[in-house]
Design a protein around this motif. Structure first.
Motif, PDB file in Angstrom:
ATOM      1  N   TRP A  27     -16.690 -38.418 -25.187  1.00 14.80           N
ATOM      2  CA  TRP A  27     -16.409 -37.000 -25.403  1.00 14.80           C
ATOM      3  C   TRP A  27     -14.907 -36.737 -25.488  1.00 14.80           C
ATOM      4  N   PRO A  31     -12.831 -35.318 -30.113  1.00 11.28           N
ATOM      5  CA  PRO A  31     -12.046 -34.306 -30.826  1.00 11.28           C
ATOM      6  C   PRO A  31     -11.080 -34.883 -31.858  1.00 11.28           C
ATOM      7  N   PHE A  97     -19.343 -26.955 -29.523  1.00  7.80           N
ATOM      8  CA  PHE A  97     -18.272 -27.911 -29.276  1.00  7.80           C
ATOM      9  C   PHE A  97     -17.514 -28.238 -30.562  1.00  7.80           C
ATOM     10  N   ALA A 100     -15.461 -25.212 -31.649  1.00  6.01           N
ATOM     11  CA  ALA A 100     -14.288 -24.995 -30.804  1.00  6.01           C
ATOM     12  C   ALA A 100     -13.151 -25.934 -31.193  1.00  6.01           C
ATOM     13  N   VAL A 101     -13.475 -27.190 -31.455  1.00  4.40           N
ATOM     14  CA  VAL A 101     -12.443 -28.150 -31.863  1.00  4.40           C
ATOM     15  C   VAL A 101     -11.860 -27.761 -33.223  1.00  4.40           C
ATOM     16  N   CYS A 109     -12.056 -27.345 -24.561  1.00  5.38           N
ATOM     17  CA  CYS A 109     -13.204 -28.253 -24.507  1.00  5.38           C
ATOM     18  C   CYS A 109     -13.019 -29.287 -23.409  1.00  5.38           C
ATOM     19  N   SER A 110     -11.781 -29.769 -23.258  1.00  2.00           N
ATOM     20  CA  SER A 110     -11.524 -30.754 -22.198  1.00  2.00           C
ATOM     21  C   SER A 110     -11.707 -30.129 -20.824  1.00  2.00           C
ATOM     22  N   SER A 112     -13.886 -27.971 -20.119  1.00  2.00           N
ATOM     23  CA  SER A 112     -15.336 -27.901 -19.875  1.00  2.00           C
ATOM     24  C   SER A 112     -15.856 -29.177 -19.226  1.00  2.00           C
ATOM     25  N   PHE A 160     -15.259 -20.971 -24.160  1.00  2.00           N
ATOM     26  CA  PHE A 160     -15.915 -22.218 -24.544  1.00  2.00           C
ATOM     27  C   PHE A 160     -16.077 -23.144 -23.343  1.00  2.00           C
ATOM     28  N   ALA A 161     -15.063 -23.179 -22.494  1.00  2.00           N
ATOM     29  CA  ALA A 161     -15.100 -24.059 -21.319  1.00  2.00           C
ATOM     30  C   ALA A 161     -16.176 -23.640 -20.331  1.00  2.00           C
ATOM     31  N   MET A 164     -20.086 -24.116 -22.645  1.00  5.96           N
ATOM     32  CA  MET A 164     -20.608 -25.467 -22.879  1.00  5.96           C
ATOM     33  C   MET A 164     -21.165 -26.136 -21.621  1.00  5.96           C
TER      34      MET A 164
END
Length: 226
Positions: A27, A31, A97, A100-101, A109-110, A112, A160-161, A164
């Motif tokens: 994961w 990205p 995900f 978001a990227v 995202c990280s 999350s 997003f964090a 997800m």
């Protein structure tokens, strides 16, 4: 061969730890790939990924010798409903995900990934009555403080964090409730996702050549890990 193969099959805890490390590393690097193909929409990436996963999982199921278990799942109403629900939740999570990227929210995202263990622990304690010992409680508190500090750095509510981890925790809870094994249910999930994925690509094709068609075959093959 009814049991799944694995290098840690005699030690489930070590197996779980190894798989968790591999998953989070994957994961963490995904990205980079998603950023390279951000000209394709999240819907298209999800569709390609879903379709490519079907033959991959079919080969894996054959290697494990679990086709009877797959048929058993299809005959079990509770497992089948849980698999359908988990397919929807996981698909939404994956699309979110990728989106978001694509809009430059990789840092969120990280974040999350730090929130996910906390949400998962919460579900384990509340929904499945699992108990935490003192070191585990201390680890949870420290992790929560770290997540709070990281969230303050962004200066805004990390939508997003938060979304997800909640989606993925819901996915994990559904699978735990229905006692779904990883391999057989994953194949059924991909088969269920294949028709809407094919429909997405068909709609994109009707409105012009899909962006993903500009990629080399190697890139298309790598999309299953994104």
């Amino acid at each position: 061969m009814s049991q799944e193969r694995g290098i840690f099959k005699d030690n489930p805890r070590n197996q779980g730890l190894a798989l968790a490390v591999i998953t989070f590393v994957n994961w963490g690097f995904s990205p980079i790939y998603l950023n390279a193909v951000k000209f394709a929409t999240a819907w298209e990436l999800w569709a390609i990924r879903s379709l490519l996963f079907v033959p991959f999982m079919a080969l894996y199921i054959s290697w494990l010798g679990q086709w009877p278990a797959v048929l058993e799942l299809l005959k079990n109403r509770r497992m089948l409903i849980a698999t359908c629900l988990s397919t929807v939740v996981l698909s939404v999570n994956n699309i979110l995900f990728m989106y978001a990227v694509s809009i430059g929210r990789a840092l969120e995202c990280s974040l999350s990934n730090f929130i996910l263990p906390l949400v998962t622990i919460f579900c384990g304690v509340i929904l499945f009555k699992e108990a935490l010992n003192r070191p585990q409680k201390t680890a949870v508190v420290l992790a929560a403080l770290g997540v709070t500090a990281l969230a303050r750095v962004t200066g805004e509510v990390p939508r997003f964090a938060l979304a997800m981890p909640l989606l993925f925790a819901a996915y994990a809870s559904i699978r735990t409730w229905a006692r779904l094994s990883a391999a057989k249910s994953r194949l059924v999930q991909m088969v269920l996702a294949a028709p809407p994925a094919a429909a997405v690509l068909a709609v994109l094709a009707c409105h012009g050549a899909p962006a993903f068609g500009r990629l080399a075959p190697l890139h298309a093959g790598l999309s299953h890990s994104a």
